[in-house]
Design a protein around this motif. Sequence first.
Motif, PDB file in Angstrom:
ATOM      1  N   GLN A 279       0.734  -1.250  -0.116  1.00 53.80           N
ATOM      2  CA  GLN A 279       0.039  -0.019  -0.098  1.00 53.80           C
ATOM      3  C   GLN A 279       0.877   1.160  -0.243  1.00 53.80           C
ATOM      4  O   GLN A 279       1.970   1.280   0.706  1.00 53.80           O
ATOM      5  CB  GLN A 279      -0.971   0.038   1.117  1.00 53.80           C
ATOM      6  N   GLY A 280       0.645   2.304  -1.083  1.00 56.90           N
ATOM      7  CA  GLY A 280       1.196   3.454  -0.896  1.00 56.90           C
ATOM      8  C   GLY A 280       2.548   3.410  -1.733  1.00 56.90           C
ATOM      9  O   GLY A 280       3.281   4.305  -1.803  1.00 56.90           O
ATOM     10  N   ARG A 281       2.811   2.126  -2.392  1.00 59.63           N
ATOM     11  CA  ARG A 281       4.034   2.109  -3.133  1.00 59.63           C
ATOM     12  C   ARG A 281       3.649   1.666  -4.571  1.00 59.63           C
ATOM     13  O   ARG A 281       4.665   1.185  -5.568  1.00 59.63           O
ATOM     14  CB  ARG A 281       4.882   1.169  -2.702  1.00 59.63           C
ATOM     15  N   VAL A 282       2.405   1.859  -5.136  1.00 62.44           N
ATOM     16  CA  VAL A 282       2.149   1.680  -6.475  1.00 62.44           C
ATOM     17  C   VAL A 282       1.514   2.685  -7.163  1.00 62.44           C
ATOM     18  O   VAL A 282       0.559   3.413  -6.738  1.00 62.44           O
ATOM     19  CB  VAL A 282       1.090   0.243  -6.565  1.00 62.44           C
ATOM     20  N   THR A 283       1.689   2.807  -8.659  1.00 64.69           N
ATOM     21  CA  THR A 283       1.222   3.738  -9.320  1.00 64.69           C
ATOM     22  C   THR A 283       0.573   3.273 -10.684  1.00 64.69           C
ATOM     23  O   THR A 283       1.319   2.725 -11.250  1.00 64.69           O
ATOM     24  CB  THR A 283       2.125   5.128  -9.684  1.00 64.69           C
ATOM     25  N   LEU A 284      -0.568   3.615 -11.183  1.00 57.25           N
ATOM     26  CA  LEU A 284      -1.088   3.247 -12.531  1.00 57.25           C
ATOM     27  C   LEU A 284      -0.755   4.453 -13.225  1.00 57.25           C
ATOM     28  O   LEU A 284      -1.120   5.499 -13.002  1.00 57.25           O
ATOM     29  CB  LEU A 284      -2.546   3.069 -12.512  1.00 57.25           C
ATOM     30  N   SER A 285       0.152   4.214 -14.310  1.00 53.98           N
ATOM     31  CA  SER A 285       0.165   5.292 -15.295  1.00 53.98           C
ATOM     32  C   SER A 285      -0.441   5.485 -16.468  1.00 53.98           C
ATOM     33  O   SER A 285      -0.903   4.115 -17.012  1.00 53.98           O
ATOM     34  CB  SER A 285       1.756   5.446 -15.630  1.00 53.98           C
ATOM     35  N   HIS A 286      -0.809   6.422 -16.937  1.00 54.95           N
ATOM     36  CA  HIS A 286      -1.982   6.642 -18.019  1.00 54.95           C
ATOM     37  C   HIS A 286      -3.220   6.191 -17.602  1.00 54.95           C
ATOM     38  O   HIS A 286      -4.144   6.819 -17.599  1.00 54.95           O
ATOM     39  CB  HIS A 286      -1.160   5.648 -19.406  1.00 54.95           C
ATOM     40  N   ALA A 287      -3.360   4.942 -17.745  1.00 57.34           N
ATOM     41  CA  ALA A 287      -4.658   4.248 -17.614  1.00 57.34           C
ATOM     42  C   ALA A 287      -5.944   5.012 -18.196  1.00 57.34           C
ATOM     43  O   ALA A 287      -6.873   5.314 -17.689  1.00 57.34           O
ATOM     44  CB  ALA A 287      -5.083   4.221 -15.708  1.00 57.34           C
ATOM     45  N   TYR A 288      -5.726   5.135 -19.463  1.00 56.49           N
ATOM     46  CA  TYR A 288      -6.563   6.077 -20.330  1.00 56.49           C
ATOM     47  C   TYR A 288      -8.081   5.856 -20.181  1.00 56.49           C
ATOM     48  O   TYR A 288      -8.787   6.509 -20.099  1.00 56.49           O
ATOM     49  CB  TYR A 288      -6.485   5.640 -21.704  1.00 56.49           C
ATOM     50  N   ASP A 289      -8.389   4.475 -20.177  1.00 58.74           N
ATOM     51  CA  ASP A 289      -9.492   3.993 -20.379  1.00 58.74           C
ATOM     52  C   ASP A 289     -10.310   3.428 -19.150  1.00 58.74           C
ATOM     53  O   ASP A 289     -11.483   3.190 -19.224  1.00 58.74           O
ATOM     54  CB  ASP A 289      -9.545   3.044 -21.376  1.00 58.74           C
ATOM     55  N   LEU A 290      -9.874   3.564 -18.209  1.00 59.97           N
ATOM     56  CA  LEU A 290     -10.452   2.811 -16.816  1.00 59.97           C
ATOM     57  C   LEU A 290     -11.578   3.642 -16.359  1.00 59.97           C
ATOM     58  O   LEU A 290     -12.498   3.001 -15.533  1.00 59.97           O
ATOM     59  CB  LEU A 290      -9.301   2.840 -15.719  1.00 59.97           C
ATOM     60  N   GLY A 291     -11.769   4.787 -16.680  1.00 63.37           N
ATOM     61  CA  GLY A 291     -12.939   5.621 -16.416  1.00 63.37           C
ATOM     62  C   GLY A 291     -14.016   5.534 -17.191  1.00 63.37           C
ATOM     63  O   GLY A 291     -15.016   6.478 -17.194  1.00 63.37           O
ATOM     64  N   ASN A 292     -14.175   4.567 -18.372  1.00 59.98           N
ATOM     65  CA  ASN A 292     -15.080   4.633 -19.360  1.00 59.98           C
ATOM     66  C   ASN A 292     -15.528   3.328 -19.616  1.00 59.98           C
ATOM     67  O   ASN A 292     -16.223   3.034 -20.370  1.00 59.98           O
ATOM     68  CB  ASN A 292     -14.280   5.078 -20.716  1.00 59.98           C
ATOM     69  N   VAL A 293     -15.583   2.293 -18.475  1.00 61.04           N
ATOM     70  CA  VAL A 293     -16.289   1.135 -18.650  1.00 61.04           C
ATOM     71  C   VAL A 293     -17.670   1.200 -18.171  1.00 61.04           C
ATOM     72  O   VAL A 293     -18.712   1.009 -18.934  1.00 61.04           O
ATOM     73  CB  VAL A 293     -15.544   0.078 -17.625  1.00 61.04           C
ATOM     74  N   SER A 294     -17.800   1.541 -17.050  1.00 60.30           N
ATOM     75  CA  SER A 294     -19.137   1.753 -16.285  1.00 60.30           C
ATOM     76  C   SER A 294     -19.093   2.482 -15.128  1.00 60.30           C
ATOM     77  O   SER A 294     -17.992   2.650 -14.510  1.00 60.30           O
ATOM     78  CB  SER A 294     -19.853   0.258 -16.016  1.00 60.30           C
ATOM     79  N   GLU A 295     -20.038   3.043 -14.662  1.00 61.57           N
ATOM     80  CA  GLU A 295     -19.806   4.098 -13.439  1.00 61.57           C
ATOM     81  C   GLU A 295     -19.603   2.897 -12.317  1.00 61.57           C
ATOM     82  O   GLU A 295     -18.888   3.501 -11.419  1.00 61.57           O
ATOM     83  CB  GLU A 295     -21.355   4.613 -13.214  1.00 61.57           C
ATOM     84  N   ALA A 296     -20.313   2.003 -12.386  1.00 66.03           N
ATOM     85  CA  ALA A 296     -19.900   1.220 -11.147  1.00 66.03           C
ATOM     86  C   ALA A 296     -18.507   0.590 -11.042  1.00 66.03           C
ATOM     87  O   ALA A 296     -18.038   0.541 -10.155  1.00 66.03           O
ATOM     88  CB  ALA A 296     -21.018  -0.217 -11.104  1.00 66.03           C
ATOM     89  N   ALA A 297     -18.152   0.067 -12.147  1.00 68.83           N
ATOM     90  CA  ALA A 297     -16.796  -0.432 -12.233  1.00 68.83           C
ATOM     91  C   ALA A 297     -15.800   0.673 -11.812  1.00 68.83           C
ATOM     92  O   ALA A 297     -14.681   0.504 -11.163  1.00 68.83           O
ATOM     93  CB  ALA A 297     -16.503  -0.971 -13.683  1.00 68.83           C
ATOM     94  N   THR A 298     -16.134   1.896 -12.417  1.00 68.53           N
ATOM     95  CA  THR A 298     -15.005   2.932 -12.268  1.00 68.53           C
ATOM     96  C   THR A 298     -14.991   3.487 -10.511  1.00 68.53           C
ATOM     97  O   THR A 298     -14.089   3.548 -10.299  1.00 68.53           O
ATOM     98  CB  THR A 298     -15.453   4.219 -13.242  1.00 68.53           C
ATOM     99  N   ALA A 299     -16.254   3.281 -10.174  1.00 65.11           N
ATOM    100  CA  ALA A 299     -16.490   3.848  -8.755  1.00 65.11           C
ATOM    101  C   ALA A 299     -15.790   2.821  -7.667  1.00 65.11           C
ATOM    102  O   ALA A 299     -14.954   3.080  -6.919  1.00 65.11           O
ATOM    103  CB  ALA A 299     -18.035   3.805  -8.060  1.00 65.11           C
TER     104      ALA A 299
END
Length: 402
Positions: free
Chosen positions: A232-252
């Motif tokens: 915890q606190g040692r991992v970063t997701l870079s870019h992740a272009y499309d992760l906010g565009n699947v569904s509201e539930a999945a993104t939340a």
Amino acid sequence: MLVTNIRPWGRPAVDLEFTQGAITSVAPHTGARPGPGDVDGRGRLALPSFSDVHVHLDSTRIGLPFREHTGAPGVWAMMLNDRQNWRNTDIGIGELVVGTLERMIAHGTTRVRSYAQIDVDCKLERFEAVLAAKEKFAHAADVDIMAFPQAGLLLEPGTTEYLEEALKLGATVMGGIDPCQLDRDPVRHLDIVFGLAEKYQVDVDIHLHEPGHLGIYSADLIMERTRALGMQGRVTLSHAYDLGNVSEAATAKLIEEMAELDVSWATVAPSTAGKQFTLAAMAEAGVRVGLGEDGQRDYWSPYGNCDMLSRTWQLAFTHGLRQDEMIEHCAAIATMGGASIMNRSVRRLNGTGDRPGLEIGDRADVVLVDGDTITSAVMDKGTDRTVFHDGRLVADGLELCG
């Protein structure tokens, strides 16, 4: 050192005192003139210095003429284009990296997380160029180096051994890239990434270009390992272009899990911002968000100019932001948001109205820039800049000092 007549985050003018690398006094400006060794802020805006947490210092053509773009779509095709061309320059990679980092510092960036491409073609050559630049400018900027498998971990035998050697030589972040789409074996890919990170006690940063549900699947595997290994606190997701565009539930659900595990997001503000996480939602959840410039006029694209204020404008523009609070929030992401990714003892931003970094006890990393307000500074990208790192003057007028 006393820095007089400055406006922290656009507030009324104050004088700041730096002692042993920290801000030790914040007092209303009385009109007193600076003494010997002090700096006259001339009424300029003061921001915490910029933090570029996603830059490829070794992928740069800064200082070289523009060239025709010859890359083809896709990570592998672009990597091959870079591999074919990066050595064919009049200026060697070491000098290009030094020049790029120097220009970044002069524009106000004193915190840098840089990728260093490592593969069976370049081996450690590009890593060593970034390491040399880091050492050259150690007085002016903090630089984290990521051992980055741009060509994947599994496609070319010998890659993992070179990555491990870079970790032995001082890389402080272990990189990964598209576990499903590029290497096509996410379990083995992430086992190597997290295994090396655990062995050398370094952070993890995963380039994630994968679309939709495939990206969510990779993200779920990354979260699973983060929890299992206590990272915890040692991992970063870079870019992740499309992760906010699947569904509201999945993104939340994903945002909630990122906040719980303190997994951060580093963005380069691409034109696909409508498909990304919403900045306000990330801030409300308490997810650390940082900004970077990616490559610099390299063999992937002609974009990048070493100026994080320019990239702050791009972040606001691509997210369609107009309100002053949100544009200022972009500046907070570009400064203390990134700082909190590089150093987890720096607290994450507390909502879109949080403006930290310029109070008593804060590190004396500060950039002065011309502008009436923070929004106007972002829009105009002013060039009247003065840069401090650890309480020392390191750049003025877009030139390094000393």
